[in-house]
Enzyme design. Structure first.
Site, PDB file in Angstrom:
ATOM      1  N   ARG A 181     -50.334 -10.046  -9.033  1.00  0.00           N
ATOM      2  CA  ARG A 181     -50.724  -9.146  -7.930  1.00  0.00           C
ATOM      3  C   ARG A 181     -49.483  -8.568  -7.260  1.00  0.00           C
ATOM      4  O   ARG A 181     -49.449  -7.423  -6.853  1.00  0.00           O
ATOM      5  CB  ARG A 181     -51.592  -9.881  -6.915  1.00  0.00           C
ATOM      6  CG  ARG A 181     -53.089  -9.828  -7.217  1.00  0.00           C
ATOM      7  CD  ARG A 181     -53.437 -10.278  -8.624  1.00  0.00           C
ATOM      8  NE  ARG A 181     -54.862 -10.375  -8.857  1.00  0.00           N
ATOM      9  CZ  ARG A 181     -55.546 -11.526  -8.804  1.00  0.00           C
ATOM     10  NH1 ARG A 181     -54.920 -12.682  -8.573  1.00  0.00           N
ATOM     11  NH2 ARG A 181     -56.840 -11.532  -9.031  1.00  0.00           N
TER      12      ARG A 181
ATOM     13  N   ASP B  84     -52.912 -10.468 -15.128  1.00  0.00           N
ATOM     14  CA  ASP B  84     -54.150 -10.183 -14.395  1.00  0.00           C
ATOM     15  C   ASP B  84     -54.241  -8.670 -14.309  1.00  0.00           C
ATOM     16  O   ASP B  84     -53.283  -7.971 -14.686  1.00  0.00           O
ATOM     17  CB  ASP B  84     -54.115 -10.822 -12.994  1.00  0.00           C
ATOM     18  CG  ASP B  84     -55.513 -11.169 -12.482  1.00  0.00           C
ATOM     19  OD1 ASP B  84     -56.368 -10.272 -12.448  1.00  0.00           O
ATOM     20  OD2 ASP B  84     -55.746 -12.343 -12.133  1.00  0.00           O
TER      21      ASP B  84
ATOM     22  N   HIS C 156     -60.515 -10.883 -15.959  1.00  0.00           N
ATOM     23  CA  HIS C 156     -59.280 -10.435 -15.302  1.00  0.00           C
ATOM     24  C   HIS C 156     -58.326  -9.784 -16.308  1.00  0.00           C
ATOM     25  O   HIS C 156     -57.119 -10.007 -16.251  1.00  0.00           O
ATOM     26  CB  HIS C 156     -58.579 -11.629 -14.634  1.00  0.00           C
ATOM     27  CG  HIS C 156     -59.290 -12.148 -13.415  1.00  0.00           C
ATOM     28  ND1 HIS C 156     -59.052 -11.673 -12.145  1.00  0.00           N
ATOM     29  CD2 HIS C 156     -60.243 -13.094 -13.274  1.00  0.00           C
ATOM     30  CE1 HIS C 156     -59.822 -12.312 -11.268  1.00  0.00           C
ATOM     31  NE2 HIS C 156     -60.561 -13.178 -11.931  1.00  0.00           N
TER      32      HIS C 156
ATOM     33  N   ASP D  96     -61.517 -17.872 -15.746  1.00  0.00           N
ATOM     34  CA  ASP D  96     -62.335 -17.750 -14.529  1.00  0.00           C
ATOM     35  C   ASP D  96     -62.943 -16.363 -14.385  1.00  0.00           C
ATOM     36  O   ASP D  96     -62.414 -15.378 -14.890  1.00  0.00           O
ATOM     37  CB  ASP D  96     -61.496 -18.063 -13.280  1.00  0.00           C
ATOM     38  CG  ASP D  96     -60.339 -17.091 -13.120  1.00  0.00           C
ATOM     39  OD1 ASP D  96     -59.685 -16.796 -14.135  1.00  0.00           O
ATOM     40  OD2 ASP D  96     -60.099 -16.619 -11.997  1.00  0.00           O
ATOM     41  N   GLU D  97     -64.052 -16.350 -13.655  1.00  0.00           N
ATOM     42  CA  GLU D  97     -64.654 -15.125 -13.116  1.00  0.00           C
ATOM     43  C   GLU D  97     -64.857 -14.008 -14.143  1.00  0.00           C
ATOM     44  O   GLU D  97     -64.684 -12.841 -13.814  1.00  0.00           O
ATOM     45  CB  GLU D  97     -63.809 -14.607 -11.940  1.00  0.00           C
ATOM     46  CG  GLU D  97     -63.733 -15.596 -10.798  1.00  0.00           C
ATOM     47  CD  GLU D  97     -62.941 -15.082  -9.605  1.00  0.00           C
ATOM     48  OE1 GLU D  97     -63.458 -15.206  -8.492  1.00  0.00           O
ATOM     49  OE2 GLU D  97     -61.816 -14.578  -9.777  1.00  0.00           O
TER      50      GLU D  97
HETATM   51  C1  ACM Z   1     -59.492 -18.329  -9.018  1.00  0.00           C
HETATM   52  O1  ACM Z   1     -59.211 -18.468  -7.826  1.00  0.00           O
HETATM   53  N1  ACM Z   1     -60.188 -17.272  -9.433  1.00  0.00           N
HETATM   54  C2  ACM Z   1     -59.103 -19.304 -10.018  1.00  0.00           C
END
Ligand code: ACM
Length: 746
Positions: A159, A188, A265, A320-321
């Protein structure tokens, strides 16, 4: 020499009168520490001797301690009475354990392994940095060993990109506090940060974005730039730089774990390789197509280069996500689901992770992933990093998998450390130092053998709102000291009081190391908890200051230096406005005034019927939340704010008896980043019998939804009627989250 010793002990005596006689506030707290009489005085000629096995630790000491001279060490494997600093090797199985002995004539660091020798050396460096006169060390004996093998910090360099120099400074501090794992979130959407020779486009394009400010970029077009373009913002580590970082960290007993995120991501990868998206187009989705074999081929090629740079046994693959929407519509993903006899898209994600796990395993590495890798079935050799609370970690440990605990509520250093209005913008949440310290990584739900799978703990610094290295330090320190103690010191030996005492000494060290740490604020927090036995609120006033002088009033007047002094929690009946302020040291005046209207109101302990359900993700204290006499803090995740997702809030409170109601009030929170909004309006109606309700009194919202910073606002109405039932309806017109903490009835 004798004269000097006399002089030194006189100084120590002076400090004994003024504050503490010796400065041994080591963090993390050693397993045992005994202070002895006397001091060891370093001089320009103090020699450093080392067993050949500990050459690196001795050299690092000579480099890091500006006081040790000559600037070389001498090989020697046995103790002697010659004045000096000795690194000595002794047989033993625990390679991280060490002993540090400081006597007036010699300093000895004794260990069986390199890591123990480095820990002992770092304790010695800390001891020097804690002394007002760095040359004069108190005599002591330390015997020390860690509680957990994994003590980590994650930096999100995607980021915002931080230079290798910034990372080295963080590594130095991690070593000083005996952390041993640095997890770099290298990839990411916001930028790819590591050179991959086979795929130069990843750093030529995906390492650069069109805006420096992450929020503007994310809310804007989310496009990438190219290296060298005038407005391009970003950066990456060359493989050579990354190898240098690995070496620098290893010399300090720190392993760098690279994270190459997939399948979610991954927008930046698909900007370079659109064929890896289900749509075949860039800028269309965040998750890679798992029906396409090229996805695996590209990522395995990337991991071959990554494994060549990073010798870490753990390789983090994210996990994740990942959204599942694109996979649902993708013919290739659906064909994969059929061919592999997978039940759904969760099992498709699990298929992808298993395939990567097999690949890493075949190369002698271990897959590490966020707790979503549990969904659809965990890959056999995988280690889980539990971030959505502890439940993923508990599930994995019970299934016999190793776990790193990193739950958001205790370990996310991107959260606010104090009242958001006093702080630079952060992502949300509230994680003060004391809460970090309170964490115990071993959940009570695990038995003894399951608990062995909890390898340790990690803090995560997500960097969406952290553009500079100074700001990065501000978010990390001093919270990292608390995390370090959680990882190193046995839970039964932890003590907040002792930590706070030692922290007062550590500020000198942080200043000497030029760390831009978060300074404890003068703001106070007032908490009131309903005590149904006493029919009163128990009021606590919380300060981050050390031994604070807090003055308070309960009649609404502004506290002054002559007001009552707060020494312990106290009870307040019914309702009262408690105001408190700190008497600022060295000034005969008070700091910012905190105020709380305590709420032992008529609805405390009442029955609450939900005409529409509360959010399953944010139940807080469930049916008790809105009438437990306790207000929420600055974070909707604190267990006092109850969420309502997409629907309205609609509850009916049943009081114990028909009562005179003067007014009703309910507060809501707005934090637009994560989609938390004020209701459009709130309606109150009441009834004596629960059947016939009054005409509703409506209170409309006055907070614009364009305010992106935290707002907490009460919606209140004067009633003036007798009632037993009160209905509160809040319109969720933004279809985001509503969060309410307490319905107060007076
Ligand atoms: C996360 O905070 N998405 C691992």
């Amino acid at each position: 020499m004798k004269k000097m010793l006399v002089c030194v002990s006189f100084i120590a005596f002076q400090y004994a009168v003024a504050q503490s006689p010796v400065y041994t506030g080591i963090v993390p707290a050693p397993a045992s520490l005994e202070v002895a009489e006397g001091v060891f005085v370093l001089s320009k000629t103090t020699p450093v001797f080392s067993d050949p096995a500990f050459t690196e630790a001795a050299e690092l000491y000579v480099q890091s301690s500006s006081l040790a001279e000559p600037k070389t060490y001498r090989a020697r494997s046995t103790a002697s009475t010659t004045k000096g600093i000795y690194f000595l090797k002794q047989a033993g199985n625990n390679k991280e354990a060490y002993r540090l002995l400081v006597s007036p004539s010699v300093v000895q660091i004794i260990a069986s392994g390199k890591s123990g020798a480095i820990h002992g050396m770092e304790t010695l460096l800390q001891l020097q940095l804690l002394q007002p006169d760095r040359k004069t060390l108190p005599c002591l004996k330390i015997a020390d060993t860690p509680a957990f093998a994994y003590r980590g910090l994650m930096l999100d360099v995607s980021r915002h990109f931080y230079s290798a120099g910034t990372v080295e400074k963080i590594i130095d501090m991690m070593a000083l506090y005996k952390l041993n794992m640095l997890h770099l979130h290298l990839t990411d959407a916001a930028g790819w940060r590591i050179e991959i020779k086979q795929y130069p486009g990843l750093t030529h394009t995906a390492a650069w974005r069109t805006e420096q400010n992450w929020k503007d970029w994310w809310n804007g077009n989310r496009h990438y730039a190219t290296e060298g373009a005038p407005g391009a913002y970003g950066g990456y580590y060359t493989q050579e730089e990354a190898k240098q970082l690995v070496k620098y960290a290893a010399e300090r007993n720190i392993n760098i774990i690279p994270e190459i995120e997939m399948p979610g991501h991954s927008e930046e990868v698909m900007a370079v390789f659109p064929q890896l998206a289900c749509s075949g187009k860039p800028y269309t989705q965040g998750e890679l197509c798992l029906g396409n074999d090229s996805t695996f081929i590209v990522f395995q090629n990337i991991l071959l280069e990554i494994m060549n740079i990073f010798p870490s046994s753990y390789i983090h693959i994210g996990g994740d996500e990942a959204g599942k929407a694109a996979w649902k519509k993708c013919p290739k993903c659906q064909a994969r689901i059929r061919a592999e006899h997978l039940a759904d898209e969760h099992e498709l994600q699990s298929y992808g992770i298993r395939r990567m796990e097999k690949f890493l395993s075949a190369h002698g590495r271990h897959l590490l992933g966020w707790d979503e890798i549990l969904e659809g079935g965990l890959a056999p050799g995988a280690t889980v990093m539990s971030w959505r609370g502890e439940s993923g970690g508990i599930k994995a440990a019970k299934a016999g998998h190793d776990v790193i605990m990193s739950p958001g509520g205790y370990c996310y250093f991107d959260a606010y450390q104090a009242n958001p209005i006093t702080q630079p913008e952060a992502i949300g949440g509230f994680l003060p130092l004391s809460k970090v310290y309170s964490y115990n990584p071993v959940p009570g739900a695990l038995n003894h053998s399951e608990a062995k799978h909890i390898l340790g703990v990690q803090a995560n610094v997500w960097a969406e709102y952290i553009p500079t290295s100074e700001h990065l330090e501000y978010m990390i320190f001093p919270r990292l000291l608390a995390l370090a103690e959680t990882g190193w010191t046995k839970n039964e030996n932890k003590s907040w009081k002792s930590f706070e005492d030692r922290l007062q000494q550590q500020y000198l060290l942080l200043q000497r190391r030029n760390i831009n740490y978060y300074r404890p604020v003068a703001d106070l927090e007032i908490k009131a908890i309903a005590d149904t036995d006493q029919h009163s609120s128990l009021v606590r006033i919380i300060s981050e200051q050390y031994n604070p002088d807090i003055r308070y009033t309960t009649d609404g007047s502004t506290p002054a230096t002559g007001s009552a002094r707060y020494t312990a929690p106290f009870y307040v009946k019914d309702t009262a406005t408690v105001k408190a302020a700190l008497v600022l040291p060295q000034h005969d005046k008070t700091g910012p005034v905190a105020s709380l209207t305590t709420s032992y109101h008529k609805a405390v302990g009442a029955k609450v019927v939900y005409n529409q359900p509360y959010s399953r993700s944010y139940p807080a204290q469930k049916e008790y939340t809105l009438v437990n006499g306790e207000k929420g803090s600055f974070s909707y995740g604190d267990g006092q704010w109850q969420g309502f997702d997409s629907g309205d809030m609609d509850v009916t409170i049943e009081l114990k008896t028909l009562s005179e109601i003067n007014n009703i009030s309910v507060s809501f929170m707005q934090l637009t980043g994560p989609g938390v909004f004020m209701p459009g309006y709130v309606e109150f109606s009441w009834s004596a019998d629960g059947k016939t309700f009054s005409k509703p009194v409506s209170v409309s919202n006055s907070v614009p939804s364009t305010i992106s910073t935290l707002v907490i606002k009460p919606f209140a109405a004067a009633i003036g009627a007798k009632a037993k039932y009160i209905r509160v309806f809040a319109r969720n017109d933004k279809k985001g989250f509503l969060f309410a903490d307490e319905i107060m009835v007076f």
